[in-house]
Each structure stands twice: as C-alpha cells, then as structure tokens.
Design a protein around this motif. Structure first.
Motif, PDB file in Angstrom:
ATOM      1  N   LEU A 290       0.883  -1.085  -0.100  1.00  0.00           N
ATOM      2  CA  LEU A 290      -0.099  -0.055   0.157  1.00  0.00           C
ATOM      3  C   LEU A 290       0.959   1.117  -0.031  1.00  0.00           C
ATOM      4  O   LEU A 290       1.044   1.921   1.003  1.00  0.00           O
ATOM      5  CB  LEU A 290      -0.952  -0.025   1.299  1.00  0.00           C
ATOM      6  N   PRO A 291       1.692   1.478  -1.004  1.00  0.00           N
ATOM      7  CA  PRO A 291       2.256   2.795  -1.047  1.00  0.00           C
ATOM      8  C   PRO A 291       1.889   4.041  -1.133  1.00  0.00           C
ATOM      9  O   PRO A 291       2.248   5.037  -0.321  1.00  0.00           O
ATOM     10  CB  PRO A 291       3.208   2.660  -2.708  1.00  0.00           C
ATOM     11  N   GLY A 292       0.574   4.166  -1.607  1.00  0.00           N
ATOM     12  CA  GLY A 292      -0.030   5.197  -1.428  1.00  0.00           C
ATOM     13  C   GLY A 292      -0.587   5.634   0.045  1.00  0.00           C
ATOM     14  O   GLY A 292      -0.442   6.905   0.392  1.00  0.00           O
ATOM     15  N   TRP A 293      -0.820   4.801   0.894  1.00  0.00           N
ATOM     16  CA  TRP A 293      -1.168   4.699   2.235  1.00  0.00           C
ATOM     17  C   TRP A 293       0.084   5.187   3.179  1.00  0.00           C
ATOM     18  O   TRP A 293      -0.090   5.901   3.837  1.00  0.00           O
ATOM     19  CB  TRP A 293      -1.891   3.572   2.772  1.00  0.00           C
ATOM     20  N   VAL A 294       1.218   4.782   2.568  1.00  0.00           N
ATOM     21  CA  VAL A 294       2.459   5.140   3.376  1.00  0.00           C
ATOM     22  C   VAL A 294       2.651   6.704   2.883  1.00  0.00           C
ATOM     23  O   VAL A 294       3.188   7.471   3.788  1.00  0.00           O
ATOM     24  CB  VAL A 294       3.537   4.411   2.713  1.00  0.00           C
ATOM     25  N   LYS A 295       2.293   7.034   1.864  1.00  0.00           N
ATOM     26  CA  LYS A 295       2.450   8.359   1.336  1.00  0.00           C
ATOM     27  C   LYS A 295       1.872   9.597   2.304  1.00  0.00           C
ATOM     28  O   LYS A 295       1.991  10.379   2.593  1.00  0.00           O
ATOM     29  CB  LYS A 295       2.029   8.541   0.002  1.00  0.00           C
ATOM     30  N   ALA A 296       0.252   8.932   2.305  1.00  0.00           N
ATOM     31  CA  ALA A 296      -0.764   9.633   3.151  1.00  0.00           C
ATOM     32  C   ALA A 296      -0.501   9.644   4.572  1.00  0.00           C
ATOM     33  O   ALA A 296      -0.834  10.615   5.269  1.00  0.00           O
ATOM     34  CB  ALA A 296      -1.996   8.822   2.818  1.00  0.00           C
ATOM     35  N   GLY A 297       0.301   8.767   5.199  1.00  0.00           N
ATOM     36  CA  GLY A 297       0.746   8.344   6.645  1.00  0.00           C
ATOM     37  C   GLY A 297       0.087   7.293   7.192  1.00  0.00           C
ATOM     38  O   GLY A 297      -1.060   7.061   6.814  1.00  0.00           O
ATOM     39  N   ARG A 298       0.716   6.697   7.935  1.00  0.00           N
ATOM     40  CA  ARG A 298       0.440   5.575   8.662  1.00  0.00           C
ATOM     41  C   ARG A 298      -0.796   5.593   9.727  1.00  0.00           C
ATOM     42  O   ARG A 298      -1.528   4.863   9.846  1.00  0.00           O
ATOM     43  CB  ARG A 298       1.515   4.836   9.509  1.00  0.00           C
ATOM     44  N   ASP A 299      -0.567   6.751  10.386  1.00  0.00           N
ATOM     45  CA  ASP A 299      -1.793   7.226  11.003  1.00  0.00           C
ATOM     46  C   ASP A 299      -3.278   7.200  10.517  1.00  0.00           C
ATOM     47  O   ASP A 299      -4.343   6.759  11.018  1.00  0.00           O
ATOM     48  CB  ASP A 299      -1.709   8.324  11.888  1.00  0.00           C
ATOM     49  N   LYS A 300      -3.054   7.813   9.114  1.00  0.00           N
ATOM     50  CA  LYS A 300      -4.323   7.824   8.244  1.00  0.00           C
ATOM     51  C   LYS A 300      -4.875   6.383   7.886  1.00  0.00           C
ATOM     52  O   LYS A 300      -6.035   6.017   7.966  1.00  0.00           O
ATOM     53  CB  LYS A 300      -3.949   8.828   7.224  1.00  0.00           C
ATOM     54  N   LEU A 301      -3.738   5.417   7.628  1.00  0.00           N
ATOM     55  CA  LEU A 301      -4.185   4.172   7.400  1.00  0.00           C
ATOM     56  C   LEU A 301      -4.842   3.469   8.529  1.00  0.00           C
ATOM     57  O   LEU A 301      -5.861   2.615   8.495  1.00  0.00           O
ATOM     58  CB  LEU A 301      -2.867   3.422   6.787  1.00  0.00           C
ATOM     59  N   LYS A 302      -4.288   3.765   9.728  1.00  0.00           N
ATOM     60  CA  LYS A 302      -4.890   3.122  10.667  1.00  0.00           C
ATOM     61  C   LYS A 302      -6.104   3.405  11.264  1.00  0.00           C
ATOM     62  O   LYS A 302      -7.071   2.859  11.584  1.00  0.00           O
ATOM     63  CB  LYS A 302      -4.113   3.478  11.958  1.00  0.00           C
ATOM     64  N   ALA A 303      -6.365   4.948  10.939  1.00  0.00           N
ATOM     65  CA  ALA A 303      -7.890   5.358  11.173  1.00  0.00           C
ATOM     66  C   ALA A 303      -8.757   4.661  10.325  1.00  0.00           C
ATOM     67  O   ALA A 303      -9.852   4.275  10.522  1.00  0.00           O
ATOM     68  CB  ALA A 303      -7.854   6.804  10.990  1.00  0.00           C
ATOM     69  N   ARG A 304      -8.395   4.785   8.896  1.00  0.00           N
ATOM     70  CA  ARG A 304      -9.280   4.248   7.828  1.00  0.00           C
ATOM     71  C   ARG A 304      -9.712   2.725   8.169  1.00  0.00           C
ATOM     72  O   ARG A 304     -10.650   2.157   7.912  1.00  0.00           O
ATOM     73  CB  ARG A 304      -8.636   4.230   6.643  1.00  0.00           C
ATOM     74  N   CYS A 305      -8.527   1.816   8.709  1.00  0.00           N
ATOM     75  CA  CYS A 305      -8.678   0.581   8.983  1.00  0.00           C
ATOM     76  C   CYS A 305      -9.758   0.190  10.049  1.00  0.00           C
ATOM     77  O   CYS A 305     -10.590  -0.585  10.093  1.00  0.00           O
ATOM     78  CB  CYS A 305      -7.438  -0.268   9.247  1.00  0.00           C
ATOM     79  N   GLU A 306      -9.644   1.200  11.069  1.00  0.00           N
ATOM     80  CA  GLU A 306     -10.596   1.310  12.183  1.00  0.00           C
ATOM     81  C   GLU A 306     -12.078   1.465  11.706  1.00  0.00           C
ATOM     82  O   GLU A 306     -12.828   0.560  11.977  1.00  0.00           O
ATOM     83  CB  GLU A 306     -10.142   2.193  13.262  1.00  0.00           C
ATOM     84  N   GLN A 307     -12.274   2.138  10.773  1.00  0.00           N
ATOM     85  CA  GLN A 307     -13.804   2.439  10.168  1.00  0.00           C
ATOM     86  C   GLN A 307     -13.844   1.239   9.464  1.00  0.00           C
ATOM     87  O   GLN A 307     -15.364   0.927   9.323  1.00  0.00           O
ATOM     88  CB  GLN A 307     -13.418   3.685   9.115  1.00  0.00           C
ATOM     89  N   LEU A 308     -13.129   0.470   8.778  1.00  0.00           N
ATOM     90  CA  LEU A 308     -13.453  -0.719   8.023  1.00  0.00           C
ATOM     91  C   LEU A 308     -13.592  -1.992   8.793  1.00  0.00           C
ATOM     92  O   LEU A 308     -13.929  -3.057   8.361  1.00  0.00           O
ATOM     93  CB  LEU A 308     -12.447  -0.996   7.015  1.00  0.00           C
ATOM     94  N   GLY A 309     -13.162  -1.910  10.153  1.00  0.00           N
ATOM     95  CA  GLY A 309     -13.340  -3.027  11.001  1.00  0.00           C
ATOM     96  C   GLY A 309     -11.943  -4.075  10.723  1.00  0.00           C
ATOM     97  O   GLY A 309     -12.122  -5.275  10.972  1.00  0.00           O
ATOM     98  N   LEU A 310     -10.879  -3.400  10.283  1.00  0.00           N
ATOM     99  CA  LEU A 310      -9.645  -3.971  10.267  1.00  0.00           C
ATOM    100  C   LEU A 310      -8.595  -3.634  11.407  1.00  0.00           C
ATOM    101  O   LEU A 310      -8.572  -2.413  11.797  1.00  0.00           O
ATOM    102  CB  LEU A 310      -9.465  -3.634   8.576  1.00  0.00           C
TER     103      LEU A 310
END
Length: 361
Positions: A290-310
C-alpha cells in the motif's frame, strides 16, 4: 460491628493481589468482593485458581487484558470476573449472541485486484473438551492430546494429507526447514511462560503440515490447536474453503476416534486460552503493498482500517516494526460475528484500501 468490618477488611487487603498492569482489564474489573468470593476455588479439569488465570496482570506491568482461561471451567467458575471483562474487551452488551458459520460458499465477494497482494493466511484456534487449555493443561493431558492429534492427522486425505513433526527429538535439518518455511513456533515468550504455557517444553508439542505446505496445525502452543490455511496471492475464498474442510476433517476424526468435541461455549463460541480470541478465534489476513497509504501517513491508514473493522500491522507481525509499504491487514473482531461475516468484511475492506491506495499514489 465496625470493629469486625475493619478486621475483615484488613484480611481482604492482605490477600487482594497487587495488579502491576495498571491499565489492564483485570485491574479495572477485579474487585475485593469478587476476589474474596473466588480466590480459594479450584477448577475441576486442571485444579487451577483465579490467581493462576490473572498471574500476567499481577506480575507484569504491560498487559492490556491480563487474564487467561486455564481450562473450560475457568470461564464458568470465574465468570464474575471473566464476563464483564470479555464484554468490555469485545465492546459487546450482555445480551449479544455469537453464531459460528464456516460455510465458505456463503462468502460471495472476492478480492477485486490481486496485484498488490503477496499472500493470504487465515488461522483459528480450537481446543478439545476434557483437556485443560494451555495455561492449565497437565503434562499427561498434553501428551494424550498430542497422541490423539497424531491419530487424527493420519486420517486426513487428498490435498489435506501430510506429516506431523513433534518438537521433542526434532533433528536440526527438520528444524531448519520449518524455520525457513516460517512454520516453527518457539519458546521464550514472557507472557506464555508466566501463564504456564511453556511448562515441560518441548514435550507434547509439534507441527503438522500438508504436502503443499498450505494447511498447517500447531499442537499445544497458546491453544491446543492453531489451525492455519495459507497460500501465495489473494484468493481468500480458496484459503477459507481449505480451512473449513481441514477443521471439519479434524473434528470428525477426533469425534470418531476419541468421542471428543471442540470446546464450544453457549455464549462465547469456541473457547480459547486468551479471551481476546473467543468466538471465532479467527484472524483472516493478507500481506498487501500500500505505497499510497504510506505516502498519506500510517496514522491515516490506521484510522481508515478502524472504520472498516480491520487491523493493520507491519508484515512481520505484532512487534516486527516497519516493513516499507507491505502491510498485514486482518479482521479486527473475533466475537459476535460469524466466520463468514469476518472473511467477507476483510475482503470488502481490503478492496476499499487497494482502490483508495491507487488514488493516494
């Protein structure tokens, strides 16, 4: 009357454990009243006490949950502590119900773009009735369980057929091969040691895998059985189907040869040593770039995963640290959802992450 109360209070305080894990669920839910009521009780299956179950929270200062079940009885006998703690951890209300569903044909969604996915892995835990869970299991129970499983593995047919490798007396070549395959589980985990799960190491423990190395069972690690299905690429449906078939075959064999069933609680589903795994005990995961998410920031990925139940991790697991843009993405929940629901949720969530990742690049 007051004098008697003060005297009793002092006795209570003298025996009430000092829980070092300040932020653990044990610290939050263990009251002097519950302790006084349960502290002297011993379970029937493994002769375990409440102190045996909470030893990690008492001795270590880094626990989140802090309690393990020593046997099936623990969840019943020590329910005044286990029940509120389980509901708190899993975020459930007391009137929830859990249903198991391993019918892989009901998973109707697929990974839309397998390109960024390296591999898929689904694991569950299972424990067999009449034997202690790993923290409380006796030496004899562990040996008997291993013998029973060796017999069960011998009945597996077709693509599930394979070989069992006991840890005891394992030669260095076999050991190295299992390490290279990332199949071998090791001793030396502080939590597991303190909870009593590494007693008599390595006796009664081992690893089964099929010829293709895509179906794997750990015997007598944190749970009596850790059953794993995996393969390269992103065909989650195929991995789930293999897992379901393997579990059904093992269950059938154990029932016919020993008359035993898996430990199944009327409310909490499949029982496990750690209350965090109750219900399905399932962790369905993919390793995905997930290179795009690395660019956006790991914290943002974590928050998005939380929304998705992941739940996102580095691809080296819980404590493996940073691994570039390769992530291990899995279902967050275990209890209160069926296996079919969790696998479906994981696939849908990963599809969303991959789609969004392309935009973020």
């Amino acid at each position: 009357g007051v004098n008697a109360l003060i005297k009793e209070d002092k006795v209570l305080q003298a025996t009430f454990p000092n829980v070092r894990s300040e932020h653990s669920l044990v610290k939050k839910h263990l009251s002097p009243e519950v302790w006084a009521k349960l502290k002297d009780h011993k379970t029937k299956t493994t002769n375990s006490t409440l102190m045996d179950c909470i030893v990690c929270a008492v001795e270590l200062d880094n626990q989140h949950v802090g309690i393990y079940g020593a046997d099936e009885d623990s969840y019943r006998d020590f329910a005044p502590l286990f029940d509120p703690l389980i509901l708190d951890y899993h975020g459930l209300s007391s009137n929830f119900s859990h249903t198991s569903d391993m019918d892989s044909t009901k998973v109707t969604v697929k990974i839309a773009d397998e390109g960024p996915i390296v591999s898929t892995r689904i694991r569950v835990g299972r424990n067999i009735e009449g034997f202690g869970l790993s923290p409380g299991i006796t030496k004899q129970q562990r040996i008997d369980l291993e013998k029973m499983m060796e017999k069960a593995f011998g009945t597996l047919e077709g693509p599930l057929a394979g070989k069992y490798f006991p840890l005891l007396g394992m030669d260095s070549a076999t050991k190295q091969q299992l390490i290279d395959d990332h199949f071998l589980f090791m001793e030396g985990d502080k939590n597991l040691q303190l909870a009593g799960m590494e007693r008599d190491w390595p006796e009664g423990r081992g690893i089964f895998h099929n010829a293709a190395k895509e179906f794997l069972v750990w015997v007598n690690e944190e749970d009596q059985l850790r059953i794993i299905s995996m393969q390269k690429g992103g065909n989650v449906n195929e991995v789930f189907e293999r897992l379901a078939k393997g579990i059904a075959a093992i269950e059938k064999s154990v029932a016919s040869s020993a008359g035993k069933k898996f430990q199944l609680h009327p409310k909490y589903g499949y029982l496990h040593s750690c209350p965090s795994n109750l219900g399905t005990g399932m962790r369905a995961s993919v390793h995905v770039h997930l290179p795009g998410w690395v660019k956006a920031g790991r914290d943002k990925l974590k928050a998005r995963c939380e929304q998705l139940g992941l739940q996102p991790r580095g691809s080296r697991g819980e404590s493996g640290g940073d691994t570039g843009d390769l992530f291990d993405i899995s279902n967050k929940h275990r209890l209160g959802y069926s296996e079919v629901e969790l696998v479906t949720k994981m696939i849908e969530g990963v599809n969303a992450l991959i789609k969004e990742d392309k935009k973020l690049q």
